[in-house]
Design a protein around this motif. Structure first.
Motif, PDB file in Angstrom:
ATOM      1  N   LEU A   1       0.684  -1.263   0.085  1.00 45.62           N
ATOM      2  CA  LEU A   1      -0.181   0.134  -0.107  1.00 45.62           C
ATOM      3  C   LEU A   1       0.953   1.402  -0.042  1.00 45.62           C
ATOM      4  O   LEU A   1       0.483   2.210  -0.476  1.00 45.62           O
ATOM      5  N   ASN A   2       2.192   1.113   0.725  1.00 46.91           N
ATOM      6  CA  ASN A   2       2.919   2.301   0.514  1.00 46.91           C
ATOM      7  C   ASN A   2       3.508   2.622  -0.861  1.00 46.91           C
ATOM      8  O   ASN A   2       3.376   3.787  -1.194  1.00 46.91           O
ATOM      9  N   TYR A   3       3.775   1.668  -1.787  1.00 47.20           N
ATOM     10  CA  TYR A   3       3.923   1.777  -3.037  1.00 47.20           C
ATOM     11  C   TYR A   3       2.777   2.339  -3.875  1.00 47.20           C
ATOM     12  O   TYR A   3       3.005   3.222  -4.893  1.00 47.20           O
ATOM     13  N   LEU A   4       1.532   2.064  -3.449  1.00 43.39           N
ATOM     14  CA  LEU A   4       0.365   2.684  -4.100  1.00 43.39           C
ATOM     15  C   LEU A   4       0.041   3.757  -3.508  1.00 43.39           C
ATOM     16  O   LEU A   4      -1.232   4.439  -3.938  1.00 43.39           O
ATOM     17  N   GLY A   5       0.701   4.513  -2.676  1.00 41.57           N
ATOM     18  CA  GLY A   5       0.297   5.931  -2.169  1.00 41.57           C
ATOM     19  C   GLY A   5      -0.652   5.740  -1.017  1.00 41.57           C
ATOM     20  O   GLY A   5      -1.063   7.044  -0.510  1.00 41.57           O
ATOM     21  N   ASN A   6      -0.810   4.683  -0.285  1.00 42.71           N
ATOM     22  CA  ASN A   6      -1.840   4.485   0.849  1.00 42.71           C
ATOM     23  C   ASN A   6      -2.974   4.701   0.803  1.00 42.71           C
ATOM     24  O   ASN A   6      -3.393   6.034   1.522  1.00 42.71           O
ATOM     25  N   PRO A   7      -3.648   4.517  -0.349  1.00 41.84           N
ATOM     26  CA  PRO A   7      -5.204   5.027  -0.598  1.00 41.84           C
ATOM     27  C   PRO A   7      -6.183   4.799   0.488  1.00 41.84           C
ATOM     28  O   PRO A   7      -7.169   5.291   0.677  1.00 41.84           O
ATOM     29  N   GLN A   8      -5.765   3.742   1.661  1.00 45.80           N
ATOM     30  CA  GLN A   8      -6.768   3.494   2.552  1.00 45.80           C
ATOM     31  C   GLN A   8      -7.047   4.860   3.458  1.00 45.80           C
ATOM     32  O   GLN A   8      -7.880   4.799   4.122  1.00 45.80           O
ATOM     33  N   ASN A   9      -5.782   5.483   3.635  1.00 48.84           N
ATOM     34  CA  ASN A   9      -5.768   6.718   4.394  1.00 48.84           C
ATOM     35  C   ASN A   9      -6.641   7.785   4.094  1.00 48.84           C
ATOM     36  O   ASN A   9      -7.013   8.709   4.790  1.00 48.84           O
ATOM     37  N   ASP A  10      -7.343   7.664   2.869  1.00 45.61           N
ATOM     38  CA  ASP A  10      -8.342   8.872   2.494  1.00 45.61           C
ATOM     39  C   ASP A  10      -9.615   8.483   2.415  1.00 45.61           C
ATOM     40  O   ASP A  10     -10.703   9.034   2.052  1.00 45.61           O
ATOM     41  N   LEU A  11      -9.991   7.226   3.391  1.00 44.23           N
ATOM     42  CA  LEU A  11     -11.257   6.565   3.149  1.00 44.23           C
ATOM     43  C   LEU A  11     -11.890   6.671   4.582  1.00 44.23           C
ATOM     44  O   LEU A  11     -11.118   6.762   5.938  1.00 44.23           O
ATOM     45  N   LYS A  12     -13.181   6.991   4.501  1.00 48.89           N
ATOM     46  CA  LYS A  12     -14.055   6.819   5.926  1.00 48.89           C
ATOM     47  C   LYS A  12     -14.646   5.448   5.991  1.00 48.89           C
ATOM     48  O   LYS A  12     -15.167   5.014   4.900  1.00 48.89           O
ATOM     49  N   ILE A  13     -14.129   4.811   7.064  1.00 48.78           N
ATOM     50  CA  ILE A  13     -14.527   3.555   7.097  1.00 48.78           C
ATOM     51  C   ILE A  13     -15.247   2.975   8.445  1.00 48.78           C
ATOM     52  O   ILE A  13     -14.978   3.517   9.447  1.00 48.78           O
ATOM     53  N   ILE A  14     -16.329   1.873   8.190  1.00 48.11           N
ATOM     54  CA  ILE A  14     -16.931   1.190   9.170  1.00 48.11           C
ATOM     55  C   ILE A  14     -16.110  -0.148   9.157  1.00 48.11           C
ATOM     56  O   ILE A  14     -16.506  -0.960   7.947  1.00 48.11           O
ATOM     57  N   HIS A  15     -15.725  -0.459  10.043  1.00 48.20           N
ATOM     58  CA  HIS A  15     -14.754  -1.946  10.149  1.00 48.20           C
ATOM     59  C   HIS A  15     -15.388  -3.102  10.765  1.00 48.20           C
ATOM     60  O   HIS A  15     -15.969  -2.818  11.927  1.00 48.20           O
ATOM     61  N   VAL A  16     -15.825  -4.024  10.247  1.00 48.47           N
ATOM     62  CA  VAL A  16     -16.568  -5.125  10.765  1.00 48.47           C
ATOM     63  C   VAL A  16     -15.794  -6.465  10.801  1.00 48.47           C
ATOM     64  O   VAL A  16     -15.418  -6.902   9.721  1.00 48.47           O
ATOM     65  N   ALA A  17     -15.650  -7.125  12.041  1.00 55.02           N
ATOM     66  CA  ALA A  17     -15.058  -8.086  12.224  1.00 55.02           C
ATOM     67  C   ALA A  17     -16.150  -9.279  12.641  1.00 55.02           C
ATOM     68  O   ALA A  17     -17.231  -8.637  13.333  1.00 55.02           O
ATOM     69  N   GLY A  18     -15.768 -10.521  13.159  1.00 55.96           N
ATOM     70  CA  GLY A  18     -16.689 -11.560  13.617  1.00 55.96           C
ATOM     71  C   GLY A  18     -16.538 -12.679  12.868  1.00 55.96           C
ATOM     72  O   GLY A  18     -15.782 -13.028  11.964  1.00 55.96           O
ATOM     73  N   THR A  19     -16.924 -13.907  13.684  1.00 57.16           N
ATOM     74  CA  THR A  19     -16.882 -15.085  12.888  1.00 57.16           C
ATOM     75  C   THR A  19     -17.830 -15.476  12.154  1.00 57.16           C
ATOM     76  O   THR A  19     -17.735 -16.123  11.012  1.00 57.16           O
TER      77      THR A  19
END
Length: 428
Positions: A29-47
Motif C-alpha cells: 500500500l505504501n507503493y500505491l500511495g496508501n489509498p486507505q488513509n483517504d477513506l472513511k470506514i466502518i470496520h466489521v469483524a466477527g466469526t
C-alpha cells in the motif's frame, strides 16, 4: 491485461495460502500511495454474521443517500461481489486495469522474498478503487480474525463492529474463545466506538470490554429486551426494535440480531453528523439481500442454501431448520473444507436431516467425501457419495417429493458451485 487474465493472476496467488501479518500489505500500500488513509470506514469483524451485517449497513447508508462502498469476502456468484459501490460491482475493465497497475509492485516484492497473498492483493485493489471513486463511507469486512488481517491497516474507523464470535480457524486464531475474541478485538483503535453483537459468550464480552477500556473506546451492545413482536416465515421477518417496526428478508432469528447490530452501528454515525433517518434504516433493512444465508432458491421444490461451515454457523442453521422445516424430509448436499471443525458442524446439524449426499467443493482445502462420510455416519446412517457436484444436485432432486426440502450447506465454496446449477436445473 483482460479481466479474465486478471482473475487468473489473482488465483495464482492462492498458492501462498493464509499468512496473517501486516508488513506485506503495508509495504504494498505504501507503493500505491496508501489509498486507505483517504477513506472513511466502518470496520466489521466477527466469526459469523459479518457479511450479513455489512450488507445491512451498506444498504441503510445507500438509502440515506450516501455513496457507499462495500468490501466483502468470499464471493458467491461473481468475483467482483467483493467490492461494490451502492450495490454495483466494480466494472471488469477497471478491475483489470487496477490489477495490471499493481502487478509490477507485487513482483518487485516477490523478488525480495515477500509474497503477497490473494487476499492482500484484493484488499489493496479495493482500497485503490474506493479512493478513485471517493465514496462517503466504506463498509469494510475483515477477511480472517482482525488484528493481523490485511484490512486492519486502516486508521481511526468511524465505527468498529464485532459480530457473533465463535470457534473457527483455530490453527490461526487460537484454541480458546478468549484467544479468538482477542484477535477480533484487534480491529479497535484508540478513542473509537465499537458495537458488539448482543448474543456473545461471556468470555467474548469480557475480552472485548477489556480491549475497549485500554483503548478508551465506547462499547455499545444492543439490548435484546428492546426487540419485541418477532414474527417470521419464508417471506421474511417482522420485528419491533425500540418501538419501531422493521422488516427483513434474510431468514433466521439470528438475522434479527444482525439487523439490530447494524442499526446501532449506523446510529453511531448520526452522532458524527451523518443525516440518517429511521425511514432510511427501515427501507435499507428491507432491501437487503445476501446470497447463501439460508437463502430460498425455490419454493416448489423447496431448495435452501446456507454457508454454515463452523460451530456458530451450524447452531443458527439448526435453529432455522427447527423453525422453518419442521416435519419435512430434508435431503442435504454437503461438502466441507478439511481445516474446519467438521465433527462439531455435523453433530449439530446432522441429527435434524433425513439423509446426506456428500460431494467435493472445488477447493484444494476440501475434505474428501470418503473422509467426510466417516464423520457423518457417526451421526446419520443415511449417506450417499457423489463426488461430482452436478450429479449430487441431480440425485437430490431424484430423492425429493412434495414434503422434501433440499438443503445445501457446509461451505460457501460449495454454495457458490451449487447455486447456479440449481438456478439452471430443469426441475419443473
Amino acid at each position: 491485461m483482460t479481466y479474465e487474465e486478471s482473475i487468473l493472476y489473482i488465483n495464482s496467488l492462492l498458492k501462498f495460502g493464509i499468512q496473517p501479518g501486516l508488513d506485506r500489505i503495508k509495504k504494498l500500500l505504501n507503493y500505491l500511495g496508501n489509498p486507505q488513509n483517504d477513506l472513511k470506514i466502518i470496520h466489521v469483524a466477527g466469526t459469523n454474521g459479518k457479511g450479513s451485517t455489512c450488507a445491512y449497513i451498506s444498504s441503510i447508508l445507500k438509502c440515506a443517500g450516501l455513496k457507499t462502498g462495500l468490501f466483502i469476502s468470499p464471493f458467491i456468484i461473481d468475483f467482483r461481489e467483493r467490492m461494490q459501490i451502492n450495490g454495483k460491482m466494480i466494472p471488469k475493465k477497471v478491475f483489470a486495469q487496477l490489477v495490471e497497475y499493481v502487478v509490477p509492485f507485487v513482483k518487485e516484492m516477490q523478488n525480495d522474498g515477500e509474497c503477497i497473498t490473494e487476499f492482500e492483493l484484493i484488499t489493496a485493489i479495493a482500497f485503490m478503487w474506493f479512493k478513485k471513486e471517493n465514496p462517503d463511507i466504506v463498509v469494510l469486512e475483515v477477511g480472517l480474525g482482525g488484528r493481523l488481517d490485511a484490512t486492519n491497516v486502516i486508521n481511526d474507523p468511524l465505527v468498529s463492529v464485532i459480530t457473533s464470535v465463535s470457534y473457527d480457524h483455530r490453527n490461526v486464531l487460537g484454541e480458546t474463545i478468549e484467544e479468538i475474541a482477542k484477535e477480533k478485538g484487534g480491529i479497535l483503535k484508540q478513542n473509537g466506538k465499537v458495537v458488539l453483537y448482543p448474543c456473545q459468550p461471556r468470555e467474548v464480552i469480557s475480552v472485548v470490554k477489556n480491549i475497549a477500556q485500554k483503548l478508551n473506546n465506547r462499547i455499545i451492545i444492543p439490548k435484546l429486551d428492546d426487540v419485541t413482536n418477532v414474527i417470521s416465515n419464508f417471506k421474511g421477518t417482522r420485528f419491533n426494535y425500540k418501538n419501531e417496526e422493521f422488516y427483513i428478508r434474510l431468514l433466521g432469528k439470528h438475522q434479527v440480531n444482525n439487523a439490530i447490530t447494524a442499526i446501532v452501528g449506523v446510529e453511531q454515525l448520526t452522532c458524527l453528523g451523518y443525516n440518517i433517518h429511521v425511514d432510511d434504516i427501515r427501507r435499507g433493512l428491507w432491501e437487503t439481500s445476501f446470497p447463501a444465508r439460508f437463502e430460498v432458491l425455490s419454493q416448489e421444490p423447496l431448495i435452501i442454501i446456507d454457508g454454515a461451515h463452523n460451530q456458530g454457523g451450524a447452531a443458527v442453521l439448526a435453529d432455522s431448520i427447527k423453525l422453518y422445516l419442521r416435519g419435512m424430509k430434508i435431503v442435504a448436499i454437503t461438502g466441507m473444507l478439511k481445516d474446519k471443525d467438521i465433527s462439531k458442524v455435523i453433530n449439530i446439524v446432522g441429527p435434524l436431516l433425513s439423509e446426506f449426499i456428500l460431494t467435493h467443493p472445488d477447493n484444494k482445502r476440501a475434505m474428501s467425501e470418503h473422509d467426510l462420510q466417516k464423520i457423518v455416519l457417526e451421526v446419520n446412517p443415511c449417506c450417499t457419495i457423489s463426488r461430482d457436484v452436478n450429479d449430487a444436485v441431480k440425485l437430490a432432486f431424484e430423492k425429493s417429493n412434495d414434503n422434501t426440502a433440499i438443503l445445501v450447506f457446509g461451505s460457501l465454496y460449495l454454495c457458490s458451485q451449487v447455486r447456479p446449477l440449481i438456478k439452471n436445473y430443469k426441475y419443473r
